[in-house]
Design an enzyme around this catalytic site. Structure first.
Site, PDB file in Angstrom:
ATOM      1  N   ASN A   9       0.709  -1.273  -0.083  1.00 46.96           N
ATOM      2  CA  ASN A   9       0.019  -0.074  -0.134  1.00 46.96           C
ATOM      3  C   ASN A   9       0.753   1.267  -0.184  1.00 46.96           C
ATOM      4  O   ASN A   9       1.941   1.129   0.532  1.00 46.96           O
ATOM      5  CB  ASN A   9      -0.981   0.170   1.244  1.00 46.96           C
ATOM      6  CG  ASN A   9      -1.647  -1.101   1.392  1.00 46.96           C
ATOM      7  OD1 ASN A   9      -2.167  -1.501   0.467  1.00 46.96           O
ATOM      8  ND2 ASN A   9      -1.976  -1.520   2.600  1.00 46.96           N
ATOM      9  N   LEU A 208       2.481  -8.888  21.876  1.00 46.54           N
ATOM     10  CA  LEU A 208       1.532  -8.154  22.738  1.00 46.54           C
ATOM     11  C   LEU A 208       1.794  -6.465  22.940  1.00 46.54           C
ATOM     12  O   LEU A 208       2.099  -6.234  24.179  1.00 46.54           O
ATOM     13  CB  LEU A 208       1.866  -8.965  24.042  1.00 46.54           C
ATOM     14  CG  LEU A 208       1.238 -10.435  24.047  1.00 46.54           C
ATOM     15  CD1 LEU A 208       1.939 -11.361  25.320  1.00 46.54           C
ATOM     16  CD2 LEU A 208      -0.264 -10.489  23.857  1.00 46.54           C
ATOM     17  N   GLY A 212       5.560  -7.537  24.905  1.00 44.48           N
ATOM     18  CA  GLY A 212       6.537  -8.462  24.463  1.00 44.48           C
ATOM     19  C   GLY A 212       5.615  -9.230  23.453  1.00 44.48           C
ATOM     20  O   GLY A 212       4.834  -8.958  23.125  1.00 44.48           O
ATOM     21  N   ASP A 239       4.832  -5.706  11.725  1.00 42.61           N
ATOM     22  CA  ASP A 239       5.386  -6.097  10.537  1.00 42.61           C
ATOM     23  C   ASP A 239       7.050  -6.332  10.466  1.00 42.61           C
ATOM     24  O   ASP A 239       7.584  -7.507   9.942  1.00 42.61           O
ATOM     25  CB  ASP A 239       4.999  -5.173   9.156  1.00 42.61           C
ATOM     26  CG  ASP A 239       3.771  -5.231   9.150  1.00 42.61           C
ATOM     27  OD1 ASP A 239       2.791  -5.916   9.489  1.00 42.61           O
ATOM     28  OD2 ASP A 239       3.213  -3.932   8.587  1.00 42.61           O
TER      29      ASP A 239
HETATM   30  O1  RIB Z   1       0.897  -2.873   9.397  1.00 41.89           O
HETATM   31  C1  RIB Z   1       0.818  -1.629   8.892  1.00 41.89           C
HETATM   32  C2  RIB Z   1       0.432  -1.517   7.617  1.00 41.89           C
HETATM   33  O2  RIB Z   1      -0.786  -1.821   7.626  1.00 41.89           O
HETATM   34  C3  RIB Z   1       0.432  -0.245   6.936  1.00 41.89           C
HETATM   35  O3  RIB Z   1       1.708   0.071   6.453  1.00 41.89           O
HETATM   36  C4  RIB Z   1      -0.728  -0.181   6.090  1.00 41.89           C
HETATM   37  O4  RIB Z   1      -0.330  -0.084   4.733  1.00 41.89           O
HETATM   38  C5  RIB Z   1      -1.525  -1.520   6.463  1.00 41.89           C
HETATM   39  O5  RIB Z   1      -1.467  -2.435   5.495  1.00 41.89           O
END
Ligand code: RIB
Length: 317
Positions: A9, A208, A212, A239
């Protein structure tokens, strides 16, 4: 090679004192765009902070929003397998980040919703396939089954939260969820540990936030307290955790060692604005880990209690 198949995105981010309630208008302080998307963020973290050979299958529109996304992934060292979708815009996310570093995110999936089961490339040389839930569930299901049939480890970060059926869960080797996502996939009563156990998977990790994470594998439970940092923006921290975790596991780290590295990377990702823009370099991650070698016993005990675990439940290292 680690293959990520997921969303990309362009994030439109407004910083504001607080996240607006329904019906409320808030005057923000600043606006910026950043490359984002859970799949792309994870792939970038795997390649950049995790130093792992990384490919990403993604669907983009034929528009200008696609350009910064591809550039960011390439800069991170990700080999791109882009599908260009002619009549659909690139995915976008609309994010409000508050002064206390929390966020609220709305995604317009665009081209991500057009990633099809037929788009899966050859899995030759691929050891791990990593997916999230910002692409169609039918695609996730088909990719997971194909990977499983070919002996590829399947990792699913079940975000955003949605219930998952046993047929899909049965194709997953490692499930990564946050607390809300755990409630969606394991909606039984009980502690975090009990709900993780109920899933009956070979490995589950629940992140969490600033507490953690809790990991469960065939060797037993493990908890890793978060490294405390001054957070400015938590977007993409989860992520970063996923990408670095899979990179570490692919290089044969143990699950406890991989969670320690992933937690450190996630903490660093909270210290800069944006999603992919906040992923640390591998060198800065190494330096940060060297400076934060041990977590306090008190933090570990508090985390154990939060998860509903006793010290005797932990795996012996
Ligand atoms: O986890 C964060 C992401 O969630 C953002 O970068 C946004 O694009 C959504 O996908």
């Amino acid at each position: 090679m680690i293959l990520f198949a997921g969303s990309a995105n362009l994030d439109f981010v407004v910083r504001a004192s607080h996240i607006p309630a329904p019906g409320e208008t808030v005057l923000g302080q600043s606006f910026a765009t950043y490359p984002g998307g859970k799949g792309a963020n994870q792939a970038a973290a795997c390649a950049k902070a995790g130093r792992a050979p990384t490919q990403m299958l993604l669907a983009l529109g034929c528009d200008d929003f696609a350009k910064p996304i591809e550039a960011s992934l390439q800069d991170a060292g990700v080999q791109l397998l882009s599908q260009r979708i002619a009549d659909t815009p690139t995915g976008t996310a609309f994010i409000c980040v508050s002064d206390d570093a929390q966020n609220a995110i709305t995604v317009a999936p665009g081209a991500n919703a057009r990633l099809q089961p037929t788009h899966l490339p050859s899995l030759e040389g691929v050891t791990h396939l990593v997916m999230q839930l910002e692409i169609p569930l039918a695609t996730v299901r088909a990719f997971a089954q194909r990977a499983r049939d070919q002996g590829v480890q399947v990792v699913l970060n079940a975000a955003p939260a949605q219930p998952l059926d046993q047929a899909l869960l049965g194709t997953i080797d490692l499930l990564i969820v946050n607390e809300g996502e755990l409630s969606a996939v394991s909606p039984t009563a009980g502690s975090i540990a009990q709900r993780m156990r109920t899933l009956n998977l070979s490995a589950v990790i629940t992140t969490l936030g600033d507490k953690g994470c809790c990991a469960l594998s065939e060797a037993g439970f493990w908890v890793e307290p978060a490294v405390s940092v001054q957070a400015v923006d938590t977007t993409g921290a989860g992520d970063t955790f996923c990408g670095v975790l899979v990179a570490a596991l692919a290089s044969k780290s143990t699950l406890p060692a991989a969670t320690a590295k992933a937690s450190a990377a996630a903490a660093l990702a909270c210290m800069l604005p944006g999603a992919q823009s906040s992923i640390p370099s591998a060198q800065s991650l190494d330096d940060f880990m060297a400076a934060h070698k041990t977590q306090s016993d008190v933090a570990r005990e508090q985390l154990l209690a939060y998860c509903g675990l006793q010290p005797s439940d932990l795996q012996v290292l």
